[in-house]
Structures are given as C-alpha cells and as structure tokens.
Scaffold this active site. Sequence first.
Site, PDB file in Angstrom:
ATOM      1  N   LYS A  17     -14.960   2.044  -9.647  1.00  0.00           N
ATOM      2  CA  LYS A  17     -14.853   2.902  -8.211  1.00  0.00           C
ATOM      3  C   LYS A  17     -14.388   4.060  -8.022  1.00  0.00           C
ATOM      4  CE  LYS A  17     -12.267  -0.386  -5.624  1.00  0.00           C
ATOM      5  NZ  LYS A  17     -11.037   0.450  -5.483  1.00  0.00           N
ATOM      6  N   ARG A  92     -10.877  -2.880   3.310  1.00  0.00           N
ATOM      7  CA  ARG A  92     -10.535  -3.976   2.468  1.00  0.00           C
ATOM      8  C   ARG A  92     -10.688  -5.205   3.099  1.00  0.00           C
ATOM      9  NH1 ARG A  92      -8.262  -0.993  -2.344  1.00  0.00           N
ATOM     10  NH2 ARG A  92      -6.971  -2.590  -3.806  1.00  0.00           N
ATOM     11  N   ARG A 131      -6.870  -0.354 -18.830  1.00  0.00           N
ATOM     12  CA  ARG A 131      -6.343   0.706 -17.958  1.00  0.00           C
ATOM     13  C   ARG A 131      -4.848   0.172 -18.114  1.00  0.00           C
ATOM     14  NH1 ARG A 131      -7.704   0.848 -11.585  1.00  0.00           N
ATOM     15  NH2 ARG A 131      -6.336  -0.670 -11.492  1.00  0.00           N
ATOM     16  N   ARG A 137       0.289   0.852 -14.914  1.00  0.00           N
ATOM     17  CA  ARG A 137       0.348   0.799 -13.588  1.00  0.00           C
ATOM     18  C   ARG A 137       1.263  -0.398 -13.309  1.00  0.00           C
ATOM     19  NH1 ARG A 137      -4.855   1.689  -9.868  1.00  0.00           N
ATOM     20  NH2 ARG A 137      -4.067   0.067  -8.889  1.00  0.00           N
ATOM     21  N   ARG A 148      -5.042  -9.765  -7.102  1.00  0.00           N
ATOM     22  CA  ARG A 148      -5.781  -8.624  -6.488  1.00  0.00           C
ATOM     23  C   ARG A 148      -7.249  -9.080  -6.563  1.00  0.00           C
ATOM     24  NH1 ARG A 148      -4.395  -4.314 -10.272  1.00  0.00           N
ATOM     25  NH2 ARG A 148      -5.543  -2.737  -8.785  1.00  0.00           N
TER      26      ARG A 148
HETATM   27  P1  AMP Z   1      -6.193   0.372  -5.325  1.00  0.00           P
HETATM   28  O1  AMP Z   1      -5.710   1.657  -6.138  1.00  0.00           O
HETATM   29  O2  AMP Z   1      -7.468   0.650  -4.467  1.00  0.00           O
HETATM   30  O3  AMP Z   1      -6.382  -0.863  -6.224  1.00  0.00           O
HETATM   31  O4  AMP Z   1      -4.979   0.054  -4.425  1.00  0.00           O
HETATM   32  C1  AMP Z   1      -3.861  -0.572  -5.026  1.00  0.00           C
HETATM   33  C2  AMP Z   1      -2.990  -1.371  -4.108  1.00  0.00           C
HETATM   34  O5  AMP Z   1      -2.620  -0.370  -2.925  1.00  0.00           O
HETATM   35  C3  AMP Z   1      -3.871  -2.400  -3.479  1.00  0.00           C
HETATM   36  O6  AMP Z   1      -3.407  -3.675  -4.534  1.00  0.00           O
HETATM   37  C4  AMP Z   1      -2.924  -2.750  -2.174  1.00  0.00           C
HETATM   38  O7  AMP Z   1      -1.646  -3.322  -2.470  1.00  0.00           O
HETATM   39  C5  AMP Z   1      -2.824  -1.353  -1.771  1.00  0.00           C
HETATM   40  N1  AMP Z   1      -4.030  -0.844  -0.928  1.00  0.00           N
HETATM   41  C6  AMP Z   1      -4.915   0.190  -1.351  1.00  0.00           C
HETATM   42  N2  AMP Z   1      -5.757   0.053  -0.230  1.00  0.00           N
HETATM   43  C7  AMP Z   1      -5.557  -0.777   0.710  1.00  0.00           C
HETATM   44  C8  AMP Z   1      -6.149  -1.308   1.560  1.00  0.00           C
HETATM   45  N3  AMP Z   1      -7.286  -0.649   2.007  1.00  0.00           N
HETATM   46  N4  AMP Z   1      -5.598  -2.128   2.894  1.00  0.00           N
HETATM   47  C9  AMP Z   1      -4.438  -2.729   2.251  1.00  0.00           C
HETATM   48  N5  AMP Z   1      -4.009  -2.517   0.775  1.00  0.00           N
HETATM   49  C10 AMP Z   1      -4.389  -1.358   0.202  1.00  0.00           C
END
Ligand code: AMP
Length: 198
Positions: A17, A92, A131, A137, A148
């Site tokens: 995404k 989320r 990744r 990461r 996650r």
């Molecule tokens: P992502 O890159 O979207 O996978 O986000 C990485 C991490 O950031 C997630 O595993 C959460 O810890 C935090 N995070 C990102 N977006 C959100 C959100 N909308 N609500 C809460 N935590 C978030």
Amino acid sequence: MTATPRLLIVGPQGSGKGTQGLRIAEAFGIPAVSTGDVFRANIAEGTDLGRQVQAIIAAGDLVPDELTSAVVRDRLAQADAAVGFLLDGYPRNLGQVADLDGFLESRDESLAAVVELSVPRDESISRLARRAEEQGRTDDTEEVIANRLAIYERETAPILDVYRERGLVDAIDGVGSLDEITERILVALIARGLNPAS
Ligand code: AMP
C-alpha cells in the site's frame, strides 16, 4: 465538476500500500500522507513525538489515537491537502475512523473512496521478510510482524466494514506487477468519477 480525491488506502503490512499509495497520489497530484513515515521521520530527528512513539513502534503496537489523530489533523490542514490527499496507514481502528469523520465534517469535507488492497497472508509475510533484509526496519522482525498482522486483523480490518456500508470501498487484488495493480486502482477510482488528470 469532478469530486475531490480524498482517499484512503488500506491493507495489511506487506500488501504494497505504501508503494501504490505514492503512485496514486502522484497520478492525482495530491500529497500521500503515511502516518508510519511521519513517525519514523520524527524518531530519526529525535523530536518529542519521536521519543514518545519509539518503543511503541518497535513493538509493533499502535500509537495512541490522540497522538496519531493530532498528527493527521495538522498535516491535512496544510495548504497542499486542499486539493485532496491520500492517507496510508490511517485510520487504523474504529476510534481513528471517528476522529477522521469529525475532522472532515468540521471542514464540510468527505472521503471519495477507500482502496482496499488484498494479498494472501503468505505473500504479505514473504514481502515483509524481503523488506526487512532491504530496509532493516526495527519493526520488521518475525515476532513484531506477527503482532502487527494480528493487530491488523483485530483492529484495522473492521474499519473496512464501516466504509463498505458507506459504499466507499474498492477491493483491489494486490497480486501482480506494480503497474498492473496501479492500473486496477486507477480504473476503480475513475469509475467513481475521480479524474487523475485534473
Ligand atoms: P506503517 O509504516 O504504516 O506500518 O506504520 C509503522 C508503525 O507506526 C505501526 O506499526 C504503528 O506502530 C505506528 N502507526 C502508523 N500508523 C498508525 C496509526 N494510524 N495508528 C497507530 N499507530 C500507527
């Protein structure tokens, strides 16, 4: 007049995404806003926000809604988001859906579409493992990935039911070449009267 492209892209970790979100945002000339990217940038810069969220993100847990929704509200209030936006990774959970609804209502705005990007679980896990090797990461370890994905199923997947009831969801098959998937998304959005050329 075409509708303003206020878009969400939703899918499990490893669905692609982030990549597709950037491509779609570019096609429409709108900013792509990834809450994960905003948090990672703050961690890298050592800001107060970065310090508050660092351990939460390393564990793969969700940052509290108040913090996350405040970040999104600030970003969407910036001038470049007046022509539309694409949110990647927000909302989320159902609390964040309510926060976003409140923000948009206060501005007399609404979402135009929610892109649901689907990939089989095995495929998203193998993409995440790749990744992890490429980007290193801290939240791409096996244990954190499992957390996650579980949070996605429990907290994020239900938001799609809400948006489906509103008739906003375009379900897109996320398996194929990058170009094929982008094309599928664009076709679905154009069918809603959204115009990438505008
Ligand atoms: P992502 O890159 O979207 O996978 O986000 C990485 C991490 O950031 C997630 O595993 C959460 O810890 C935090 N995070 C990102 N977006 C959100 C959100 N909308 N609500 C809460 N935590 C978030």
